[in-house]
Design a protein around this motif. Sequence first.
Motif, PDB file in Angstrom:
ATOM      1  N   SER A 121       0.458 -19.020  26.282  1.00  0.00           N
ATOM      2  CA  SER A 121       1.806 -19.206  25.800  1.00  0.00           C
ATOM      3  C   SER A 121       2.424 -20.579  26.061  1.00  0.00           C
ATOM      4  O   SER A 121       3.487 -20.947  25.894  1.00  0.00           O
ATOM      5  CB  SER A 121       2.539 -18.105  26.749  1.00  0.00           C
ATOM      6  OG  SER A 121       2.419 -18.356  28.182  1.00  0.00           O
ATOM      7  N   THR A 122       1.415 -21.433  26.596  1.00  0.00           N
ATOM      8  CA  THR A 122       1.905 -23.000  26.862  1.00  0.00           C
ATOM      9  C   THR A 122       2.264 -23.639  25.475  1.00  0.00           C
ATOM     10  O   THR A 122       1.676 -23.619  24.597  1.00  0.00           O
ATOM     11  CB  THR A 122       0.645 -23.555  27.530  1.00  0.00           C
ATOM     12  OG1 THR A 122       0.373 -22.830  28.419  1.00  0.00           O
ATOM     13  CG2 THR A 122       1.283 -24.998  27.740  1.00  0.00           C
ATOM     14  N   CYS A 123       3.405 -24.182  25.672  1.00  0.00           N
ATOM     15  CA  CYS A 123       4.231 -24.909  24.719  1.00  0.00           C
ATOM     16  C   CYS A 123       4.279 -26.446  25.227  1.00  0.00           C
ATOM     17  O   CYS A 123       4.485 -26.716  26.292  1.00  0.00           O
ATOM     18  CB  CYS A 123       5.596 -24.625  24.396  1.00  0.00           C
ATOM     19  SG  CYS A 123       5.515 -22.950  23.624  1.00  0.00           S
ATOM     20  N   PHE A 124       3.980 -27.426  24.513  1.00  0.00           N
ATOM     21  CA  PHE A 124       4.225 -28.893  24.775  1.00  0.00           C
ATOM     22  C   PHE A 124       5.166 -29.651  23.850  1.00  0.00           C
ATOM     23  O   PHE A 124       5.352 -29.121  22.629  1.00  0.00           O
ATOM     24  CB  PHE A 124       3.002 -29.697  24.435  1.00  0.00           C
ATOM     25  CG  PHE A 124       1.685 -29.111  24.976  1.00  0.00           C
ATOM     26  CD1 PHE A 124       1.408 -29.756  26.265  1.00  0.00           C
ATOM     27  CD2 PHE A 124       0.964 -27.995  24.667  1.00  0.00           C
ATOM     28  CE1 PHE A 124       0.287 -29.243  27.091  1.00  0.00           C
ATOM     29  CE2 PHE A 124      -0.088 -27.373  25.344  1.00  0.00           C
ATOM     30  CZ  PHE A 124      -0.470 -27.853  26.703  1.00  0.00           C
ATOM     31  N   ARG A 125       5.869 -30.574  24.309  1.00  0.00           N
ATOM     32  CA  ARG A 125       7.107 -31.134  23.809  1.00  0.00           C
ATOM     33  C   ARG A 125       7.151 -32.703  24.198  1.00  0.00           C
ATOM     34  O   ARG A 125       7.487 -32.824  25.464  1.00  0.00           O
ATOM     35  CB  ARG A 125       8.286 -30.640  23.836  1.00  0.00           C
ATOM     36  CG  ARG A 125       9.631 -31.327  23.002  1.00  0.00           C
ATOM     37  CD  ARG A 125      10.975 -30.342  23.198  1.00  0.00           C
ATOM     38  NE  ARG A 125      11.747 -31.041  22.023  1.00  0.00           N
ATOM     39  CZ  ARG A 125      12.054 -30.946  21.109  1.00  0.00           C
ATOM     40  NH1 ARG A 125      11.362 -30.089  20.272  1.00  0.00           N
ATOM     41  NH2 ARG A 125      12.883 -31.385  20.375  1.00  0.00           N
ATOM     42  N   LEU A 126       7.414 -33.750  23.401  1.00  0.00           N
ATOM     43  CA  LEU A 126       7.325 -35.146  23.973  1.00  0.00           C
ATOM     44  C   LEU A 126       8.877 -35.679  23.418  1.00  0.00           C
ATOM     45  O   LEU A 126       9.211 -35.151  22.276  1.00  0.00           O
ATOM     46  CB  LEU A 126       6.399 -35.897  23.147  1.00  0.00           C
ATOM     47  CG  LEU A 126       4.828 -35.785  23.792  1.00  0.00           C
ATOM     48  CD1 LEU A 126       3.861 -36.425  22.749  1.00  0.00           C
ATOM     49  CD2 LEU A 126       5.079 -36.633  25.049  1.00  0.00           C
ATOM     50  N   VAL A 169       8.668 -38.771  27.918  1.00  0.00           N
ATOM     51  CA  VAL A 169       8.780 -37.656  28.881  1.00  0.00           C
ATOM     52  C   VAL A 169       8.058 -36.537  27.923  1.00  0.00           C
ATOM     53  O   VAL A 169       8.257 -36.109  27.087  1.00  0.00           O
ATOM     54  CB  VAL A 169      10.163 -36.795  29.186  1.00  0.00           C
ATOM     55  CG1 VAL A 169       9.945 -35.606  29.835  1.00  0.00           C
ATOM     56  CG2 VAL A 169      10.920 -38.033  29.645  1.00  0.00           C
ATOM     57  N   LEU A 170       6.792 -35.899  28.742  1.00  0.00           N
ATOM     58  CA  LEU A 170       6.203 -34.796  28.322  1.00  0.00           C
ATOM     59  C   LEU A 170       6.595 -33.346  28.934  1.00  0.00           C
ATOM     60  O   LEU A 170       6.640 -33.444  30.269  1.00  0.00           O
ATOM     61  CB  LEU A 170       4.634 -34.769  28.456  1.00  0.00           C
ATOM     62  CG  LEU A 170       3.986 -33.795  28.282  1.00  0.00           C
ATOM     63  CD1 LEU A 170       3.858 -33.104  26.686  1.00  0.00           C
ATOM     64  CD2 LEU A 170       2.447 -33.941  28.874  1.00  0.00           C
ATOM     65  N   GLN A 171       7.043 -32.434  28.343  1.00  0.00           N
ATOM     66  CA  GLN A 171       7.457 -31.213  29.076  1.00  0.00           C
ATOM     67  C   GLN A 171       6.516 -30.150  28.575  1.00  0.00           C
ATOM     68  O   GLN A 171       6.067 -30.165  27.391  1.00  0.00           O
ATOM     69  CB  GLN A 171       8.788 -30.863  28.508  1.00  0.00           C
ATOM     70  CG  GLN A 171       9.924 -31.846  29.039  1.00  0.00           C
ATOM     71  CD  GLN A 171      11.308 -31.412  28.453  1.00  0.00           C
ATOM     72  OE1 GLN A 171      11.508 -30.947  27.521  1.00  0.00           O
ATOM     73  NE2 GLN A 171      12.335 -31.606  29.414  1.00  0.00           N
TER      74      GLN A 171
END
Length: 224
Positions: A121-126, A169-171
């Motif tokens: 379920s991991t999501c990545f956003r920059l 920023v990486l979330q």
Amino acid sequence: MKIAVIGKGKTGQSVIDLLSRKEVVEVFDSQNVVTVEKLNKADVAIVFVNAKVLDNILPVLLQSKVAIVCGTTGFKYDADFIQKVQMRQQTWVVANNFSLSMVLIKDMLHTLGHLQNLVGSTCFRLTETHHTQKLDAPSGTAISWQEWLKVKDCPIESIRKEDVKGEHVLQVHNDYESIELKHVAHDRRLFAEGAVWSARFIYENKILSGFYQFDELVRSIAWQ
């Protein structure tokens, strides 16, 4: 070591500020156009111009005998270009971001990317934020972060604000946790420092001709 500085913008000026007067043999800008004859007076040329300007001056750079350290973002170094560098036996060192710490961040991102294989379920956003005069969006650094993660999907949001040197920023989110990795540049000398470090490194170590990514040089020292 004799340095030619190409591009007298904010980062180019920071390069000049970090070098001694004896080291700077020529500064090229719109008022002093780069030529092969002038360029060959230097051992290394440090280049901080936009992608359009770099494309225009490439024939001159490739005809010269100097080593090139280039921090232009938004420019694609394709296989044909790299072959030209090798055929001319030039030395090129390039980076979207000449922060020395960025080499370590690359490893962090690659490690974080593995989380997608552990938690589905991991999501990545920059998110990248820069000054309003920056032409490329997303930034070259953000694109590099995205590539270093090696995940299936990681959207990039670009924000432009007055006089922001650079913020990335990486979330990372999943059902049970959130992780945030943030890098903030406080001064453009951060990028100038890495470029000058590269110039000294290839000059003092007599690096053989070829096309190098900045992190290749840093790793040869930091991982000894």
